[in-house]
Design an enzyme around this catalytic site. Structure first.
Site, PDB file in Angstrom:
ATOM      1  N   ASP A 427       9.929 -35.879  41.087  1.00 63.17           N
ATOM      2  CA  ASP A 427       8.462 -35.362  40.438  1.00 63.17           C
ATOM      3  C   ASP A 427       7.819 -34.869  41.526  1.00 63.17           C
ATOM      4  O   ASP A 427       8.829 -35.081  42.878  1.00 63.17           O
ATOM      5  CB  ASP A 427       7.330 -36.330  40.170  1.00 63.17           C
TER       6      ASP A 427
HETATM    7  P1  ADP Z   1       3.522 -32.509  38.911  1.00 58.88           P
HETATM    8  O1  ADP Z   1       4.691 -32.213  38.119  1.00 58.88           O
HETATM    9  O2  ADP Z   1       3.537 -31.574  40.326  1.00 58.88           O
HETATM   10  O3  ADP Z   1       3.284 -33.293  39.988  1.00 58.88           O
HETATM   11  P2  ADP Z   1       1.236 -33.098  37.376  1.00 58.88           P
HETATM   12  O4  ADP Z   1       2.410 -33.613  36.077  1.00 58.88           O
HETATM   13  O5  ADP Z   1       0.822 -33.728  37.421  1.00 58.88           O
HETATM   14  O6  ADP Z   1       2.263 -32.139  38.573  1.00 58.88           O
HETATM   15  O7  ADP Z   1       0.347 -32.039  36.337  1.00 58.88           O
HETATM   16  C1  ADP Z   1       0.747 -30.991  36.704  1.00 58.88           C
HETATM   17  C2  ADP Z   1       0.461 -29.840  36.790  1.00 58.88           C
HETATM   18  O8  ADP Z   1      -1.210 -29.780  35.891  1.00 58.88           O
HETATM   19  C3  ADP Z   1      -0.935 -29.563  38.218  1.00 58.88           C
HETATM   20  O9  ADP Z   1      -0.232 -28.810  38.628  1.00 58.88           O
HETATM   21  C4  ADP Z   1      -1.907 -28.820  37.792  1.00 58.88           C
HETATM   22  O10 ADP Z   1      -2.004 -27.997  37.766  1.00 58.88           O
HETATM   23  C5  ADP Z   1      -2.675 -29.302  36.216  1.00 58.88           C
HETATM   24  N1  ADP Z   1      -3.199 -30.817  36.360  1.00 58.88           N
HETATM   25  C6  ADP Z   1      -3.177 -32.003  36.294  1.00 58.88           C
HETATM   26  N2  ADP Z   1      -3.941 -32.732  36.391  1.00 58.88           N
HETATM   27  C7  ADP Z   1      -5.324 -32.113  36.496  1.00 58.88           C
HETATM   28  C8  ADP Z   1      -6.342 -32.863  36.876  1.00 58.88           C
HETATM   29  N3  ADP Z   1      -6.497 -33.785  36.989  1.00 58.88           N
HETATM   30  N4  ADP Z   1      -6.659 -31.098  37.322  1.00 58.88           N
HETATM   31  C9  ADP Z   1      -6.779 -30.438  37.498  1.00 58.88           C
HETATM   32  N5  ADP Z   1      -5.332 -29.980  37.459  1.00 58.88           N
HETATM   33  C10 ADP Z   1      -4.298 -30.949  36.360  1.00 58.88           C
HETATM   34 MG    MG Z   2       2.855 -36.123  39.225  1.00 60.66          MG
END
Ligand code: ADP
Ligand code: MG
Length: 731
Positions: A427
């Site tokens: 991730d």
């Molecule tokens: P990663 O794979 O980088 O860990 P996530 O799957 O957790 O990312 O989230 C993907 C995207 O969704 C983030 O880059 C963000 O743009 C958006 N996102 C997720 N959760 C939030 C939140 N609580 N507030 C704002 N944006 C969010």
């Molecule tokens: Mg994550």
């Protein structure tokens, strides 16, 4: 059958649980008991966990059933783990083995002297004198005090276990007046059991040793200014204040109320790096207060501290057996009856057949005695002791050694899987990156100003535990921007958050998702692209159908990342890949810095899981490394889910198969090495044990192997394999 919620777990300690044989017995005893859904046995902890339907089975009934087979079941929770075992339970076997050995030695010496008097050198096959027989009988009795009750239980349940085998072998030896050999079998078998018990204890103690890192007393402060009073930790309630002096271990989890100090968290993370701690910071039981006095408000009861919960997971880890362990068990359970059958065949067939075929050179003198004796030797060889004990000890040694290094492995099966990793998916946020992102750009749109933008964003992010959410909230606090939590919030995992602020619907999230909330004009699109082009995670904030601003957040990559990737490649991991929900531009920049050949961006949590599932077709282990935020489905789908869990993140620890308590990617290559080492030890042990058996078997049938050589080989093998396994502790 009830649903998962209505089922209950109950745990017992069974002091008599020593060997795989007893597990089979317990399974047999409880197999027809209604209401039991699942049964897990752990020889090392002498513990069984029973999952049952409360209405249909009761604890008393289970205890009753077990006691009928001579087993005492003590409810696990009511035990003080320190002193459940009496001196006799702990050392009885050692004492009796010693007695048996001394009697055997005296008898053997007197027999030798007697033989020399008669002009014979060495042992003669003639029966020892009356006095020697009494000594030898005593030796056999001493060796078998612990064995006979179990052998009787096996007879009652019509099972062939090694206790019964050895009893038969010794009785057989007595029947053909081979007292000396009978006593040797008794003594050496008792010695083998004692070695086995020592090894198991060593493994058990190593787990207990982890727990004993927490102090049993805490200094309680009744009211500010008052003198501290020492109390057992069990009596300290949540909310109570305790004082911890410099150089002391912190006895309980809590929040610092006054004072500032450095804390060494090595007990949990395996990394001795003092951490500056001040008022408001969380401290953990078992960690070391390095340099000055602090007062702490207790947040968890003593049996619910982070360390206690972690250790419970380690304890449970033994019930998730490694495939190689299961293989050994199945092998042992088939091998023993097979060789027993062979023993009977050796006793009967040659004396019946040889006189008929009349081979030249084969003497028919004392043919029944000779083959009866050889049959007994085969019986002794059929005991799978060394084989069965070596594996669980190695697995426990592997797991506890990993825990000492801050790697919590929740079962032997995961350790074995780590030896054979083919692909690892990472991730991004919180895994490859530091996970404490910082706001770099705040671009308000239209009449909004940046303080309003930040205030609205922070109000929505109260609902989320995402690292980005935390970054926004703490930025608002440090800029002294006021905000109150939004209402009716929905967290859209991997996308963003919606809610209502001051009566109006509002949202924050990634651009592709924001486009579904409101129309993003060309201007807004351009702003988004500009921010993303700077390699920043880009969020769009809006009120109603109006975007009010764009936020750019930087999340620097962990400094060790590219080094770790290089090491993983050296370890033969063929595929390294990043999966992220973030936009393509950021994903590419992070993947480049990490030296990863491939990445997938813009993924929803379930799409991450699908990617992992795709990786999985083919041989070898697929690992997903994440931080437990929006990647739990992917971790669950992988063969092994590894979480980057700093001590505090119970959620990440709970949802993964392996947790890196030190939050350090570098532990993954170490773990692969360690898993391979553990597996190598297990393979060496099983190979050695099986080869030795085959060798003895061949030698017996050829007539070269005597009873005492067979049992000495087994005892020697037990000693070798257990010490080989215990070697893993010193890593
Ligand atoms: P990663 O794979 O980088 O860990 P996530 O799957 O957790 O990312 O989230 C993907 C995207 O969704 C983030 O880059 C963000 O743009 C958006 N996102 C997720 N959760 C939030 C939140 N609580 N507030 C704002 N944006 C969010
Ligand atoms: Mg994550």
């Amino acid at each position: 059958m009830g649903t998962a919620e209505t089922l209950r777990w109950m745990s017992f300690r069974i002091p008599q649980l020593d060997c795989h044989d007893e597990i089979l017995l317990i399974q047999q005893l409880l197999s027809d008991c209604p209401g039991i859904v699942q049964l897990e046995c752990d020889v090392l902890q002498r513990r069984i966990d029973i999952r049952f339907q409360p209405g249909q089975a009761t604890g008393d009934e289970l205890v009753d059933r077990l006691s009928r087979a001579g087993m005492t079941a003590l409810p696990w929770q009511e035990l003080d783990q320190q002193d459940v075992e009496s001196f006799w339970q702990l050392h009885g076997r050692a004492v009796m083995t010693l007695c048996s050995g001394v009697l055997l030695l005296i008898a053997a010496l007197s027999h030798l002297v007697a033989s020399m008097d008669k002009g014979l050198v060495g042992f003669s096959l003639e029966a020892p004198s009356g006095a020697a027989v009494i000594l030898l009988a005593g030796s056999i009795l001493a060796a078998f005090v612990h064995v006979v009750p179990r052998a009787l239980t096996s007879i009652r349940h019509l099972r062939a276990d090694m206790n019964l085998l050895m009893l038969i072998a010794v009785l057989g030896a007595i029947a053909i007046e081979q007292w000396l050999e009978g006593a040797m079998v008794g003594f050496l078998f008792s010695l083998a059991l004692w070695i086995e018990q020592r090894a198991t204890e060593r493994a058990r103690e190593s787990i207990k040793g982890l727990m004993q890192q927490t102090p049993r007393m805490a200094r309680s402060v009744e009211r500010p200014g008052a003198d501290a009073r020492e109390l057992p930790v069990q009596r300290i309630e949540i909310g109570q204040r305790i004082e911890v002096w410099p150089g002391e271990q912190i006895p309980m989890d809590g929040v610092v109320m006054s004072g500032a100090t450095y804390v060494d968290q090595a007990a949990i993370t395996g990394e001795s790096m003092p951490l500056a701690i001040g008022v408001g910071d969380q401290v953990y039981a078992g960690t070391l207060n390095v340099n000055s006095s602090i007062q702490v408000e207790v947040t968890h009861k003593s049996d619910d501290t982070t360390l206690a919960r972690t250790l419970r997971l380690v304890e449970q880890a033994q019930t998730r057996r490694a495939p190689i362990q299961r293989w050994v068990e199945v092998f042992a359970s088939r091998y023993t009856p097979l060789v027993m059958g062979l023993a009977v065949a050796v006793m009967l067939l040659p004396p019946l057949i040889l006189p008929i075929v009349q081979l030249p050179g084969v003497s028919l003198d004392r043919i029944w005695d000779t083959w009866f004796y050889r049959g007994l030797v085969v019986l002794v060889i059929s005991c799978p002791c060394a084989l069965v004990i070596s594996t669980p000890v190695a697995v426990v040694a592997g797991i506890t050694t990993a825990v000492r290094r801050g790697v919590l492995v929740k079962g032997g099966e995961f350790l074995e899987a780590m030896a054979n990793v083919r692909a690892i998916a990472f991730d991004k946020t919180g895994t490859l990156t530091v996970g404490t992102p910082l706001i770099e750009q705040l671009v308000p749109i239209g009449e909004t100003n940046s303080r309003d933008l930040l205030s609205l964003a922070a109000a929505l992010e109260v609902a989320s535990i995402h690292p980005l959410a935390e970054a926004i909230r703490s930025h608002a606090s440090s800029e002294e921007v006021e905000y109150s939590a939004a209402t009716d919030c929905t967290v859209h995992h991997g996308e963003g958050v919606t809610g209502s602020v001051a009566g109006e619907p509002a949202w924050i999230g990634k651009p592709s998702w924001a486009a579904e909330q409101a129309e993003l004009s060309d201007d807004v699109q351009q702003t988004v692209e500009g921010v993303a082009a700077a390699g920043l995670t880009t969020l769009v904030v809006g009120r109603g159908v109006q975007p009010i601003g764009v936020i750019g957040i930087a999340d620097p990559i962990r400094p060790e990342t590219d080094q770790v990737m290089a090491e993983l490649r050296q370890h033969g991991v063929g595929q390294l890949l990043m999966l992220t929900g973030d936009g393509d531009a950021v994903a590419k920049s992070i993947a480049d810095q990490a030296g990863l050949e491939s990445y997938k961006a813009g993924l929803m949590p379930n799409e991450k899981a699908d990617e992992v599932a795709q990786l999985k077709d083919g041989k070898g282990t697929v690992v997903m490394v994440g931080d437990g935020v929006n990647d739990s489905p992917a971790m669950a789908r992988a063969t092994v889910g590894i979480s980057m869990a700093s001590i505090g993140s119970q959620h990440a620890i709970a949802t993964s198969d392996i947790a890196l308590m030190s939050d350090d990617l570098g532990r993954i290559p170490w773990l692969i090495d360690h898993a391979r080492r553990t597996l190598r030890v297990i393979r060496q042990n099983t190979t050695l044990a099986i080869m030795l058996k085959l060798l003895c078997l061949a030698a017996t049938i050829a007539g070269f192997c005597s009873l005492w050589i067979a049992i000495a080989a087994d005892t020697g093998a037990t000693l070798l394999v257990t010490s080989n396994s215990l070697r893993l502790f010193s890593r």
